[in-house]
Design a protein around this motif. Sequence first.
Motif, PDB file in Angstrom:
ATOM      1  N   ASP A  41       0.831  -1.219   0.000  1.00 56.88           N
ATOM      2  CA  ASP A  41       0.000   0.000   0.000  1.00 56.88           C
ATOM      3  C   ASP A  41       0.856   1.257   0.000  1.00 56.88           C
ATOM      4  O   ASP A  41       0.613   2.192   0.762  1.00 56.88           O
ATOM      5  N   ASN A  82      -7.864   8.078   0.903  1.00 58.39           N
ATOM      6  CA  ASN A  82      -6.440   7.866   0.679  1.00 58.39           C
ATOM      7  C   ASN A  82      -5.762   7.245   1.889  1.00 58.39           C
ATOM      8  O   ASN A  82      -4.815   6.461   1.746  1.00 58.39           O
ATOM      9  N   ARG A  85      -6.335   3.705   1.580  1.00 62.15           N
ATOM     10  CA  ARG A  85      -5.659   3.105   0.423  1.00 62.15           C
ATOM     11  C   ARG A  85      -4.150   2.987   0.598  1.00 62.15           C
ATOM     12  O   ARG A  85      -3.550   2.005   0.179  1.00 62.15           O
TER      13      ARG A  85
END
Length: 328
Positions: A41, A82, A85
């Motif tokens: 990630d 974000n 993510r």
Amino acid sequence: MAINLDELKPYVVTSNPSDKIFLFYGEMATRKTSVSCRFPDSLLIAFDIGYKFIADGRHTPAPCQNWQDFKSIVKQLDKQTNKDRFKTIIIDTVGMAYQACYQYVCTQLGVSDPSEAGGYGMGWKKVRNEFEVTLRSIAQKGYGLIMLAHSDEVEKEDKVTKKKTLGVKIDIDKRPDLIIKGLADFVFFLHKEVRDGTDEPTVYAYSKLVDIDTKSRSMYLSPRFEFTYENLLSELESAIKQQYDQLGAAVPTDVVQSNPYAVAQVDFTQLRADVIELAQLLTANGYDKEVGDLLLNVFKGTRLSELEENETTIGQLQVVYASFDELK
């Protein structure tokens, strides 16, 4: 809002690489980018395009051409989508990021060099604070951070014998050097060598050299190991285990770790009032020109009382307050 002591919990050291800050530096082809992109990630902020042949599918590249691009990316890291993510942010290279920051500030000030921006080193202070505040904010948002840099040869002279030898340093301007190394938990010097016991070339990471820039916040990390992602994870796990063994405590598992770099939320109204009060004090003591020039350079004519609360404005107020405090 101030820190609520009732909500604080003891800090737990984990072997999770995504809650740490690394600086990897070395000559070309020393696995800096490829190992960094193995971090799950990860978002690769790419001033350099050395990622083109890395196809592990774990990283997301974000081409970055200037400091405006960089600040835009960092601002978007506040979004929860974000944060869900991405876990680790990679800057390739941190030296190129600093040069972009330098150009950005010079353009803002209308100068070709920060030394032209007025007395008391105001221009250089602006570059330093712009770079440090933006870089540090990544960790404060809860992300792991990897900074990549090249190495450079430097001539060293022995103080006793006066003999000159070639050494190695991080290839970056001396002004951001302390900011970057101070922020990092680990500074690894990467060097191409022959693998131990073979004739095959490989890359080794050094973490505890004396004459070359290295750093380790863990006293139990090996001083030298072959630089791969798997080895890095193994080294962290072993170092943390040894640390807990010395304490006679069990190694924690399944820990949801709070962000050690987070700062208390800033009271915008109070910060602005403090800057105004300090500006008035300095003006009354003959620093009216310095105060006026700094406020104009930073806020472009906007009155302090008209500033809107946001992350950028808070950072600017902190920079101005620090500069005023040095004048005081």
